[in-house]
Motif scaffolding. Structure first.
Motif, short mmCIF file in Angstrom:
data_model
loop_
_atom_site.label_atom_id
_atom_site.label_comp_id
_atom_site.label_asym_id
_atom_site.label_seq_id
_atom_site.Cartn_x
_atom_site.Cartn_y
_atom_site.Cartn_z
N ILE A 76 29.78 35.78 35.57
CA ILE A 76 29.99 35.30 37.06
C ILE A 76 30.81 36.57 37.57
CG2 ILE A 76 31.29 33.61 38.31
CD1 ILE A 76 30.88 31.44 36.07
N PHE A 77 30.00 37.06 38.93
CA PHE A 77 30.89 38.12 39.62
C PHE A 77 32.06 37.61 40.40
CE2 PHE A 77 26.80 39.81 38.32
CZ PHE A 77 27.03 41.20 38.01
N PRO A 78 32.89 38.37 40.88
CA PRO A 78 33.98 38.08 41.76
C PRO A 78 33.52 37.36 42.98
CG PRO A 78 34.58 40.28 40.89
CD PRO A 78 32.91 39.75 40.38
N GLU A 79 32.31 37.99 43.68
CA GLU A 79 31.97 37.48 44.89
C GLU A 79 31.41 36.08 44.80
OE1 GLU A 79 29.07 40.78 43.78
OE2 GLU A 79 31.30 40.28 43.59
N GLN A 80 30.91 35.94 43.68
CA GLN A 80 30.26 34.44 43.34
C GLN A 80 31.30 33.38 43.28
OE1 GLN A 80 27.91 35.82 39.84
NE2 GLN A 80 26.12 35.03 40.65
N TYR A 81 32.35 33.67 42.56
CA TYR A 81 33.58 32.83 42.37
C TYR A 81 34.24 32.74 43.95
CZ TYR A 81 37.39 30.32 40.50
OH TYR A 81 38.24 29.29 40.31
N THR A 82 34.21 33.80 44.17
CA THR A 82 35.14 33.55 45.73
C THR A 82 34.55 32.70 46.77
OG1 THR A 82 36.11 35.81 45.24
CG2 THR A 82 35.96 35.26 47.68
N ALA A 83 33.04 33.06 46.70
CA ALA A 83 32.12 32.32 47.73
C ALA A 83 32.39 30.81 47.41
CB ALA A 83 30.68 32.47 47.65
N TYR A 84 32.50 30.43 45.87
CA TYR A 84 32.55 28.76 45.58
C TYR A 84 33.89 28.42 45.99
CZ TYR A 84 34.63 25.40 42.29
OH TYR A 84 35.37 24.50 42.02
N ALA A 85 35.05 29.26 45.69
CA ALA A 85 36.27 28.88 46.11
C ALA A 85 36.37 28.77 47.56
CB ALA A 85 37.44 29.79 45.57
N GLN A 86 35.69 29.50 48.47
CA GLN A 86 35.94 29.33 49.85
C GLN A 86 35.28 28.18 50.38
OE1 GLN A 86 37.81 31.03 51.89
NE2 GLN A 86 38.52 32.70 50.27
N GLU A 87 34.07 27.63 49.60
CA GLU A 87 33.45 26.65 50.12
C GLU A 87 33.73 25.22 49.48
OE1 GLU A 87 28.51 25.12 50.50
OE2 GLU A 87 29.11 27.14 49.79
N ASN A 88 34.23 25.19 48.20
CA ASN A 88 34.40 24.02 47.49
C ASN A 88 35.64 23.86 46.74
OD1 ASN A 88 31.48 23.10 47.92
ND2 ASN A 88 31.18 24.64 46.47
N ASP A 91 43.29 25.70 46.97
CA ASP A 91 44.19 26.80 46.85
C ASP A 91 44.19 27.60 45.64
OD1 ASP A 91 45.79 28.52 48.80
OD2 ASP A 91 47.41 27.84 47.66
N HIS A 92 44.31 26.74 44.56
CA HIS A 92 44.41 27.29 43.07
C HIS A 92 42.98 28.26 43.31
CE1 HIS A 92 45.02 26.99 38.77
NE2 HIS A 92 43.83 26.99 38.71
N ASP A 93 41.82 27.84 43.32
CA ASP A 93 40.58 28.49 43.33
C ASP A 93 40.78 29.78 44.11
OD1 ASP A 93 39.39 26.62 41.29
OD2 ASP A 93 39.05 25.43 43.00
N ARG A 94 41.31 29.62 45.14
CA ARG A 94 40.88 30.70 46.32
C ARG A 94 41.96 31.75 45.82
NH1 ARG A 94 40.01 26.57 49.86
NH2 ARG A 94 42.23 26.15 49.92
N GLN A 95 43.03 31.56 45.13
CA GLN A 95 43.85 32.70 44.54
C GLN A 95 43.19 33.31 43.18
OE1 GLN A 95 48.34 31.28 44.38
NE2 GLN A 95 47.16 29.32 44.68
N LEU A 96 42.67 32.50 42.72
CA LEU A 96 41.74 33.16 41.29
C LEU A 96 40.97 33.94 41.86
CD1 LEU A 96 41.77 30.27 38.86
CD2 LEU A 96 43.04 32.28 38.65
N GLY A 97 40.06 33.62 42.77
CA GLY A 97 39.05 34.39 43.40
C GLY A 97 39.70 35.68 43.90
#
Length: 227
Positions: A76-88, A91-97
């Protein structure tokens, strides 16, 4: 006898050595320090909210390191996780992204890699160079009960480069495939068969256990059976 023994990370380094691709791998101590620095930067910038109260706790950097390893082992690339965090995500997920993006950006800028990053580069090198790491001998894979998506990418490429690819799983053909004992192995076997055209055969037991041990072996992990 010309036999070479590798764990997966050692295999990755051997492939990259043959390809002439230099990798500057950093150890876990340096990675923990990097993660702590990134967390500190994010806190100063006001981008660390839910993690801020625990970032100085013993073991928190280790937890984050384990999470980064899981992301990388799953491909899983950073941009993939960041896109997931932004959409779904929350705040916890966005910080990890954000942390993951900064972590990988630093690695790329400094030409560094962690152990799972070595396997990323190995998979790409094999996919881009059909003649890389070819041999006339067989390849035996023993002692694994699961493989990450990145490892399966590597195996798929190696299957085309060796005279034979033999992979052994501790499967028990006497059990139903729905058995809880085989649940993890079944997922592993299904993912391998979906990626690599293996011929499946069942090896016979070398010896038959005594009746009592055989009964325990058959029933100990089955919740509906009495031992």
């Amino acid at each position: 006898m010309g036999v070479q023994l590798y764990q997966f990370y050692g295999l990755g380094n051997a492939v990259l050595d043959e390809a002439g691709i230099p990798i500057h791998e950093i150890n876990d101590t340096a990675i923990r320090r990097l993660i702590k620095n990134i967390l500190g930067e994010m806190k100063e910038e006001g981008k660390l909210t839910t993690f801020s109260p625990v970032m100085e706790k013993p073991g928190f950097a280790e937890v984050v390191l384990d999470w980064v390893r899981e992301m990388k082992s799953q491909g899983i690339f950073p941009e993939q996780y960041t896109a997931y965090a932004q959409e779904n995500g929350n705040d916890h997920d966005r910080q990890l992204g954000e942390l993951y993006t900064r972590y990988q950006s630093y690695m790329l800028a400094q030409n560094y890699s962690d152990a799972d990053g070595v396997l990323w580069v190995t998979a790409e090198a094999l996919e881009n160079t059909p003649d890389l790491f070819k041999t006339d001998g067989p390849l035996f894979i023993i002692g694994f009960d699961q493989f990450t998506p990145v490892q399966i990418r590597i195996l798929r490429q190696l299957a085309e480069r060796f005279r034979a690819l033999n992979l052994y799983l501790l499967w028990d053909d006497r059990r139903s495939e729905d058995s809880i004992v085989l649940s993890r192995l079944k997922r592993t076997r299904d993912s391998l068969l979906a990626s690599i055209p293996f011929d499946v055969s069942i090896l016979q037991d070398a010896q038959v256990p005594c009746e009592l041990l055989g009964h325990i072996h058959t029933n100990i992990f089955e919740p509906s059976e009495a031992i």
